[in-house]
Every structure is written in C-alpha cells, then in structure tokens.
Design a protein around this motif. Structure first.
Motif, PDB file in Angstrom:
ATOM      1  N   THR A 190     104.768  21.265  43.303  1.00  0.00           N
ATOM      2  CA  THR A 190     105.030  20.117  42.426  1.00  0.00           C
ATOM      3  C   THR A 190     104.874  18.811  43.191  1.00  0.00           C
ATOM      4  O   THR A 190     104.256  17.860  42.711  1.00  0.00           O
TER       5      THR A 190
ATOM      6  N   GLU B 293     111.009  31.250  46.346  1.00  0.00           N
ATOM      7  CA  GLU B 293     110.315  30.909  45.101  1.00  0.00           C
ATOM      8  C   GLU B 293     110.531  29.450  44.721  1.00  0.00           C
ATOM      9  O   GLU B 293     109.595  28.740  44.354  1.00  0.00           O
ATOM     10  N   THR B 294     111.780  29.023  44.842  1.00  0.00           N
ATOM     11  CA  THR B 294     112.099  27.624  44.527  1.00  0.00           C
ATOM     12  C   THR B 294     111.328  26.669  45.425  1.00  0.00           C
ATOM     13  O   THR B 294     110.781  25.664  44.962  1.00  0.00           O
TER      14      THR B 294
ATOM     15  N   ARG C  54     107.588  26.469  44.544  1.00  0.00           N
ATOM     16  CA  ARG C  54     107.413  25.654  43.334  1.00  0.00           C
ATOM     17  C   ARG C  54     107.590  24.165  43.650  1.00  0.00           C
ATOM     18  O   ARG C  54     106.827  23.320  43.190  1.00  0.00           O
TER      19      ARG C  54
ATOM     20  N   ILE D 280     102.558  26.442  36.656  1.00  0.00           N
ATOM     21  CA  ILE D 280     102.798  27.048  37.977  1.00  0.00           C
ATOM     22  C   ILE D 280     103.336  28.472  37.795  1.00  0.00           C
ATOM     23  O   ILE D 280     104.277  28.683  37.030  1.00  0.00           O
ATOM     24  N   GLU D 281     102.736  29.402  38.488  1.00  0.00           N
ATOM     25  CA  GLU D 281     103.227  30.786  38.505  1.00  0.00           C
ATOM     26  C   GLU D 281     103.568  31.158  39.936  1.00  0.00           C
ATOM     27  O   GLU D 281     102.702  31.082  40.814  1.00  0.00           O
ATOM     28  N   ILE D 282     104.804  31.582  40.168  1.00  0.00           N
ATOM     29  CA  ILE D 282     105.229  31.958  41.521  1.00  0.00           C
ATOM     30  C   ILE D 282     105.733  33.393  41.481  1.00  0.00           C
ATOM     31  O   ILE D 282     106.434  33.777  40.551  1.00  0.00           O
TER      32      ILE D 282
END
Lengths: 78, 138, 138, 78
Positions: C65, C57-58, C61, C3-5
């Motif tokens: 997920t 961002e959190t 992600r 994962i890229e954020i």
C-alpha cells in the motif's frame, strides 16, 4: 541492392521492397537514389535509420549490389 | 547463458515453464506487455504489429547478450507477437532466470528499454472493435 | 488497487492467472524467488521458513500500500511459502499488474527490498538431502 | 502480556511464547523482565525489534497486560 520498407514507409513507397540497381554507394548516394524513386521519403530521412544485412549502420556505411538494406523508422514494439 | 528468441503470430502461452537447467537460479522473473484498451486516447480492440523478422530476432539476442555482460543471468526467453493482438493479450513476453533477483530485474528493465529503441518491430495500426470483427469474417 | 496476500505451507502454483479485472493493464510482471542449491557455501536440499503469520501478512499489505502510493498499480498478489521448501521451488511469488511497466517494475523491486527488511519471515534452517529424506519418512 | 519468540530466539528461550505478568511497562522495563527470565536474550537486544499487536513499535512504546508483544530478530524471507 535489395531495399526493404516497413511500417508507414510502405504507405509512402506503396511497396515492401524494391531493387535498386547500382554498385558501390555511400549513405548519401543511397538516399539520393531513394528520394529520386520515392520523393515522399525525403521527409523521413532524419528519423529513419539504415540497416545493412540486418545490422544498423552509421552514416559512414558503404553498400554494394549484394546488400540487403532496410529503412528502419522509429520502432514501437513491446 | 541460454537465450531463446521467438517471433510468433499466435497467442503467447499463459504459462511458460521456467528453465529446468537453472539449478543455480534464485530468481525467475516474467514480464508480459499487454495490449491496453486505449491508444492515443481512443478506445481500441486490437493492435497490429509488424516486424523485420530476422533483424528483430538478431537485435533482441544482441541486446540480451550485451546487457548480460553487465548483469549475468542464466536463461532468457523473449517472445514478441506479430500480426493482430487483441486487447488484454500479450504482445511481448520475457522470462529471465538469474542467480539473484538484482541482475534479473536489471536485465528485464534494460531489455524493455532497448527493445523500444532498437528492435525493428512496429505497432502498425490500432483496430476498433468493428475493424477487428470485419477482419475475423474475412 | 486490489491486493491479495497469502502465506502457505504448500507449493506455490507454477501458473497463477493474471487478474481479469485488469482491463487497463499494460504490464503483468511476476517474480518467483527460488530456493538455491547452496547456502553459505554448502550444498543444501531445502530451506525451512518460519513466519509470524498475522503480522507477516499485515506487513506485506502495508508495504504494498505504501509503495503503491508512489507507484500506482492495479493489482498485486504476494504469496510466501512457509515450512520446508525444497531446492528449485519458489519461496516467494509476487504478481503485479500495472498500467505501464515502469510502476510495476518499481513496485516489484521495492517490495522485495522491503520484504527482506521488514516482513517477519525467517529462513529457520537449511536442510541437507539426508535431513530432508529423514523428514519425509517421518 | 503474551510474548512471542521467533527463529533463533526460540533456541534461547526454548519456547515460542510466554506470559509475562505485570501492567504498564516501557521498552526498558520489558527488556529487563525478559532478560531476567531468559538471560541469553541480552546478546540479541540490539538487533531485535519489538512488535506490539502485529505492528513494529519504537523505543518510546508502552505495553499493557493485554498486548501481544513479539521479538522480531532480523528477518530473512524471500
């Protein structure tokens, strides 16, 4: 009438196209002549769709000398 | 709605620009169907695609037009590659601009479903690495 | 799954490469949410976005997920732009690689729905052409 | 405790963050103090979610001096 074969049907007919002489025909007439020319095609009749001049046609279709008819086995693009 | 359809025997570009005409576009979605390294459980190096060219293009256009009557979009570009497509490369590309994402997503999913039912394109055969190498020598 | 954020105040690139690690990928889908030339019926030239950065961002992600547990994919890249975003440019980009298209499409649609519910990013205001020009002079 | 305001809430509070002294609090205590400091926030209480240290919390949350608490009005990203 010009007939086109694709994918594994070419392995049966050993050609990509053939000319089928004869005038006005319905789908049964067409399949009879096709199977006469290439008996191996019979197995695929149930799964093959017909296209006349680049459009799918149903069982009620009629074909003339001038038509291009393609035998379309199940597709697998994408 | 603008529609661009293409069958090509050369690689599909990694970058295809969004339509400049889509001023009202709020969504630009692109999909690439990539050739995977396995087919029916075996390791492969490429797939060979075959198309009934004029009809494949006509069908793609017809499907898009039909779907767009329920999911109006601004621009659709569909490209299908034919011939040998090595693993990792795209066999199909579709780019859709819509006012909102909902109709663009719906058109994309619907197009891919219909493509796999109705568009006269076939995976003709899978090639192993050896077969692909031999083909390149020829 | 990789994962890229990213949150960025500069334009999102028109071309972002597919992940090279995705050897098993059969689907590569990309979405750009573009700023449209109107907001609430008025003509606009740009939107200004604001984010609660670390949490945004959190959350992105976390959402990815969570969704991926039902729709396992290989790679997801999500980029949201903040600050002034002119009309026609992307406010959000998401790129997803999956083994098959079904899970990639589902993850994409699910992510966008959840983004618009849970990720602390706001359209702060709409700017007219005049306001945008004044801002550039400053 | 550090409090963060976003979007139109900043127009109410005229600041992006403030320090709220005081120890252990529940959400009602927190809102009481918030509205005391910025009465204009009351209108938004129903639509605002609270996040503690970058995670959404429910009505049963408790806050301590060390927490960073954000008031999250309805989001509008994408």
């Amino acid at each position: 009438m010009r007939l086109l074969f694709f994918a594994h049907l070419k392995d049966i007919t050993h050609c990509a196209e053939m000319n089928l002489p004869g005038g006005d025909m319905d789908t049964d007439d067409l399949w009879c002549k096709l199977i006469e020319a290439h008996p191996g095609l019979e197995t695929f009749r149930a799964s093959v769709r017909l296209a006349k001049n680049s459009e799918y046609v149903g069982r009620d279709a009629r074909f003339t000398e001038a038509d291009e008819v393609a035998l379309i086995p199940p597709v697998s693009g994408g | 709605m603008e529609i661009e359809i293409q069958l090509t025997d050369t690689p599909i570009a990694a970058y295809l620009s969004a339509p400049t005409s889509g001023v009202g576009a709020g969504a630009w979605v692109e999909f690439r169907g990539l050739v995977r390294g396995e087919e029916n459980g075996g390791v492969i190096a490429a797939l060979e695609y075959e198309a009934y060219s004029p009809m494949a293009e006509t069908e793609m256009r017809r499907i898009i037009t039909e779907l767009a009557s329920g999911q109006p979009c601004l621009f659709v570009r569909a490209i299908h590659r034919i011939g040998i497509v090595p693993v990792g490369e795209a066999a199909i590309y579709i780019g859709i601009a819509g006012r909102h994402r909902a109709e663009a997503f719906a058109l994309l999913a619907g197009f891919m479903d219909r493509l796999k039912q109705d568009v006269p394109i076939w995976k003709r055969r899978a090639l192993t690495a050896t077969e692909l190498a031999e083909l390149k020598i020829k």
